[in-house]
Motif scaffolding. Structure first.
Motif, PDB file in Angstrom:
ATOM      1  N   GLY A 165       0.808  -1.219   0.000  1.00 13.35           N
ATOM      2  CA  GLY A 165       0.000   0.000   0.000  1.00 13.35           C
ATOM      3  C   GLY A 165       0.836   1.261   0.000  1.00 13.35           C
ATOM      4  O   GLY A 165       0.488   2.248  -0.672  1.00 13.35           O
ATOM      5  N   MET A 166       1.955   1.264   0.717  1.00 15.96           N
ATOM      6  CA  MET A 166       2.827   2.434   0.722  1.00 15.96           C
ATOM      7  C   MET A 166       3.412   2.679  -0.664  1.00 15.96           C
ATOM      8  O   MET A 166       3.565   3.834  -1.097  1.00 15.96           O
ATOM      9  N   LEU A 167       3.721   1.626  -1.393  1.00 16.30           N
ATOM     10  CA  LEU A 167       4.265   1.784  -2.739  1.00 16.30           C
ATOM     11  C   LEU A 167       3.196   2.284  -3.708  1.00 16.30           C
ATOM     12  O   LEU A 167       3.479   3.093  -4.599  1.00 16.30           O
ATOM     13  N   TYR A 168       1.951   1.810  -3.547  1.00 15.03           N
ATOM     14  CA  TYR A 168       0.856   2.352  -4.352  1.00 15.03           C
ATOM     15  C   TYR A 168       0.679   3.840  -4.060  1.00 15.03           C
ATOM     16  O   TYR A 168       0.450   4.643  -4.975  1.00 15.03           O
ATOM     17  N   SER A 169       0.779   4.198  -2.791  1.00 12.92           N
ATOM     18  CA  SER A 169       0.599   5.593  -2.399  1.00 12.92           C
ATOM     19  C   SER A 169       1.641   6.494  -3.040  1.00 12.92           C
ATOM     20  O   SER A 169       1.361   7.634  -3.411  1.00 12.92           O
ATOM     21  N   LEU A 170       2.848   5.966  -3.174  1.00  5.83           N
ATOM     22  CA  LEU A 170       3.934   6.753  -3.755  1.00  5.83           C
ATOM     23  C   LEU A 170       3.619   7.119  -5.202  1.00  5.83           C
ATOM     24  O   LEU A 170       3.860   8.263  -5.633  1.00  5.83           O
ATOM     25  N   VAL A 171       3.074   6.179  -5.972  1.00  2.00           N
ATOM     26  CA  VAL A 171       2.694   6.475  -7.350  1.00  2.00           C
ATOM     27  C   VAL A 171       1.477   7.406  -7.374  1.00  2.00           C
ATOM     28  O   VAL A 171       1.412   8.345  -8.181  1.00  2.00           O
ATOM     29  N   ALA A 172       0.519   7.159  -6.473  1.00  2.00           N
ATOM     30  CA  ALA A 172      -0.690   7.991  -6.433  1.00  2.00           C
ATOM     31  C   ALA A 172      -0.367   9.441  -6.097  1.00  2.00           C
ATOM     32  O   ALA A 172      -1.075  10.360  -6.525  1.00  2.00           O
ATOM     33  N   LEU A 173       0.703   9.665  -5.338  1.00  2.00           N
ATOM     34  CA  LEU A 173       1.092  11.029  -4.998  1.00  2.00           C
ATOM     35  C   LEU A 173       1.348  11.871  -6.245  1.00  2.00           C
ATOM     36  O   LEU A 173       1.044  13.065  -6.266  1.00  2.00           O
ATOM     37  N   GLY A 174       1.941  11.265  -7.262  1.00  2.00           N
ATOM     38  CA  GLY A 174       2.195  11.997  -8.497  1.00  2.00           C
ATOM     39  C   GLY A 174       0.906  12.505  -9.117  1.00  2.00           C
ATOM     40  O   GLY A 174       0.835  13.655  -9.579  1.00  2.00           O
TER      41      GLY A 174
END
Length: 309
Positions: free
Chosen positions: A15-24
């Motif tokens: 989930g943290m890695l998904y969040s990193l992409v979603a931040l963009g």
């Protein structure tokens, strides 16, 4: 209980890695109102640049230390992403201000295919690896509490820590710096921000550059886990439900949405998958996003839009 905790921790890490992409997605939409479908291509382009320069630098300079080579490759790839972001804003989006959403969508789709083609031309189309020294072997934790302990992947823990650190850094940037406050002002009201002297073009360049750095970090982590290949662009598709769930304009929403999606995927696959033949992890996030679109389209933390006629 130990197996449940293993699944839960694995979901939080993903989930943290998904969040990193979603931040963009969130950063660009929040500042400019553009839903950037090119974010996945930016992740791929950044990962390709870092992977290839990490190979080329030892050949060009004779440096044998992989840490120095990777650090130099990261800096060069970061500079390249700054240039790419600046060119995208200057040559494409600056001329599309106040255009219809469909026009902006087509523009970002065009940027996607351009970056994919340019990446293949400059860096090649093979599968490359990024080795930043993150340990691959798992560890067993809490073996004194649970028999056999809890299996934890150290690479996932380090990747999640990097993602959390970047999120914290961005939060400080938005809350404590004058540029961050200007970004938030532009996000709230473009015209009001411009009326008090905030230059919109400069702000949009900054936010695209920040999104480029986020794409580089995401590409580095995903490239280390999966290898750098053109299927990496599909990571952005996995982040779309995160954005819908958390809200298009909310940075905290991107984080919490990512954690919910990551945990939900893992738990549903493990506990519900055997009853339906498996495969739930592939479509769970999209079904959850569809439910939110039906009942709360602005997401958990997004702003509710009310049009008065």
């Amino acid at each position: 209980m130990a197996f449940f905790l293993e699944t839960l921790i694995g979901g939080l890490m993903a989930g943290m890695l998904y969040s990193l992409v979603a931040l963009g997605f969130v950063l660009i939409y929040k500042a400019s109102g553009v839903f950037n479908f090119a974010q996945g291509a930016m992740v791929l382009f950044a990962a390709l640049a870092m992977a290839r320069f990490a190979e080329w630098i030892p050949k060009w300079t004779g440096i044998d230390n992989p840490i120095v080579a990777n650090l130099a490759a990261f800096v060069i790839a970061g500079a390249i992403m700054f240039v790419v972001a600046w060119l995208i804003e200057k040559l494409v989006l600056r001329h599309l201000v106040n255009q219809e959403g469909a026009t902006l969508l087509m523009a970002t789709l065009g940027i996607t295919y351009f970056l994919e083609g340019l990446g293949q031309t400059l860096f090649g189309s093979d599968i490359y690896k990024i080795d930043v020294g993150m340990p691959k072997e798992p560890i067993f934790a809490l073996d004194s509490v649970f028999q056999g302990g809890i299996l934890i992947n150290k690479e996932d823990v380090i990747a999640a820590a990097i993602a959390a650190g970047l999120v914290a850094l961005l939060s400080v940037f938005f809350q404590k710096t004058s540029t961050g406050r200007a970004l938030r002002a532009v996000a709230d009201d473009h015209q009001a921000a411009q009326s008090i002297g905030i230059p919109l073009n400069r702000i949009w360049v900054i936010v695209w550059c920040v999104a480029g750095v986020v794409a580089l970090v995401a590409g580095m982590i995903w490239g280390s886990k999966l290898g750098v290949q053109f299927s990496l662009t599909t990571v952005a598709l996995r982040a779309l439900p995160v954005v819908i769930l958390g809200g298009l304009t909310s940075v905290p929403g991107a984080i919490i949405g990512g954690l919910i999606i990551g945990v939900g995927e893992k738990l549903s696959e493990v506990y519900l998958g055997p009853f339906v033949g498996g495969g739930i992890e592939i479509w769970f996030a999209y079904v959850l996003a569809l439910v939110f679109l039906l009942f709360r389209p602005q997401g958990l933390f997004g702003e509710k839009i009310i049009d008065r006629v």
